[in-house]
Design an enzyme around this catalytic site. Structure first.
Site, PDB file in Angstrom:
ATOM      1  N   THR A  42      -0.782  42.998  21.327  1.00  0.00           N
ATOM      2  CA  THR A  42      -0.738  44.238  20.821  1.00  0.00           C
ATOM      3  C   THR A  42       0.681  44.538  20.536  1.00  0.00           C
ATOM      4  O   THR A  42       1.392  43.712  20.741  1.00  0.00           O
ATOM      5  CB  THR A  42      -1.635  45.244  21.501  1.00  0.00           C
ATOM      6  N   THR A  81      15.748  56.477   8.581  1.00  0.00           N
ATOM      7  CA  THR A  81      16.671  57.655   8.076  1.00  0.00           C
ATOM      8  C   THR A  81      16.509  58.522   9.246  1.00  0.00           C
ATOM      9  O   THR A  81      17.302  59.845   8.658  1.00  0.00           O
ATOM     10  CB  THR A  81      16.472  57.754   6.662  1.00  0.00           C
TER      11      THR A  81
END
Length: 405
Positions: free
Chosen positions: A195, A405
């Site tokens: 995972t 961003t």
């Protein structure tokens, strides 16, 4: 051998002989917790599974190397969040090795007895100076209580909306065995052998062959049965440490009981990852029955769970059973539509080749819930499989459109 499993509060520090800490090293711009250290007071036998992605991150390379050199003996794990240290060349490999070396110096153990993991943005250099500067504070902060485990679980988070911890206890040979774990993961989730990041501890003693077998069995039914967005990360790993501090030894006669406890902990962590999927509002169990084999049932369930059309329909509360049967038909498994059944919750919407759309209002009402089940019977055999996924919302798009961003 069967044993009653008791669910406990806590995580990796619930078993005896483990200490953990979570501190801020300054890797995350927001100043949040971003460095975790987990220490076993005694050498721990260790099993691990890692990503199958060929764009493998530096910490995975180093941890694999160390497990081979130490013959599976581990004293500590050091993890940073906020930077994946993936696709960072020879410099990234050296940073991962330096993380292990600096941790080993503080633990007073060989470097190969330290495992390393990282999570965050791919292709960004991890500032080793920040890690090196924060490690002494992390060691000063080590503790064995539940609060220390909780801080460690928070320190490995990235976009996770909440930390994931689980613990359980069972009896083996007249002694209590405790298993605890923590995990992180929210996006880029379809493990394919592991995972995102998961760390599991136990105070039982277990021979290496049994420990490795137990981890792989538990992972197959838990972490390998979840998907958020069908993406396999560069950094995936599940690590299981057994230090024997509780005095119980797992052998073939008690193996089944131990695997049951381990699976219970791993399932809770895996479902937490899906519940906390990026932008998720619903946990969805995809149940496929009537398959020719368990492998084909899992393949069909994964295809349904990863379908963008299925996930968006569930998010919008639309009982569009046609999307479910269409995915089953293109999953490249044995499938007989004339004997197939599709249900949302307990409401059958397609059976024996014909629709039952009169059940659509009931199914639509059911889809307003948060924990849902959709079922497809392939009509060709007796095998089955369950995969857990979540819905797909506009918030998932926003998070991943703005991730760098």
């Amino acid at each position: 051998m069967s044993s009653t499993i008791s669910i406990l509060t806590g995580g990796v520090t619930a078993p005896r002989g483990f200490r953990a800490a979570g501190v801020s090293a300054g890797i995350k711009a927001n100043g949040g917790l971003d460095l975790m250290v987990l220490v076993s007071d005694a050498p721990a036998q260790t099993a691990a599974v890692f990503t199958t992605n060929l764009a493998v991150a530096a910490p995975v390379v180093v941890s694999r190397e160390h497990l081979g050199r130490s013959r599976g003996i581990t004293r500590a794990i050091v993890v940073n969040s906020g930077c994946a240290n993936a696709c960072t060349g020879d410099e990234g490999l050296q940073v991962a090795r330096d993380m292990a070396w600096e941790t080993a110096r503080l633990v007073n153990c060989p470097a190969e007895q330290v495992l390393v993991a990282s999570t965050g943005v791919i292709g960004v250099a991890l500032p080793i100076g920040l890690v090196r500067g924060a490690l002494p504070a992390a060691f000063d902060a080590l503790g064995s209580d539940q609060d220390h485990g909780a801080l460690a679980a928070r320190a490995i988070m990235t976009t996770d909306p909440f930390p994931k911890e689980a613990a359980a206890q069972l009896g083996i040979g007249g002694r209590d065995v405790t298993i605890g774990g923590m995990a992180k993961g929210s996006g880029m989730i379809e493990p394919m052998l592991a995972t995102m990041l998961a760390f599991v501890t136990t105070d039982a003693a277990i021979p290496m062959a049994l420990l490795d077998r137990a981890l792989r069995e538990a992972v197959a039914e838990t972490f390998n049965a979840i998907t958020v967005d069908g993406e396999c990360s560069t950094n995936d790993c599940v690590m299981l440490l057994a230090n024997g501090a509780g005095g119980a030894t797992v052998d073939e006669s008690s193996y089944g009981a131990f695997v049951s406890g381990l699976t219970a902990v791993c399932r809770e962590l895996a479902l937490g990852i899906v519940r906390g999927g990026e932008g998720a509002t619903k946990l969805v169990s995809v149940v496929v029955t009537g398959a020719a084999s368990e492998a084909e049932a899992r393949k069909a369930a994964k295809a349904i769970a990863n379908s963008l059309l299925v996930k968006t329909a569930i998010h919008g509360g639309d009982p569009n059973w046609g999307r479910l049967i269409a995915v089953a038909g293109r999953a490249n498994v044995a499938f007989e539509p004339s004997r197939a059944t599709v249900a949302i919750g307990s409401t059958v919407l397609f059976k024996d080749g014909r629709p039952y759309d009169e059940g659509a209002p009931e199914a639509a009402e059911y889809l307003k819930g948060k924990d849902l089940t959709v079922s497809v019977d392939l009509g060709v055999g007796a095998a089955s499989s369950t995969v857990w996924t979540c819905d797909l919302s506009a918030e998932y798009v926003r998070i991943n459109a703005e991730y760098r961003t």
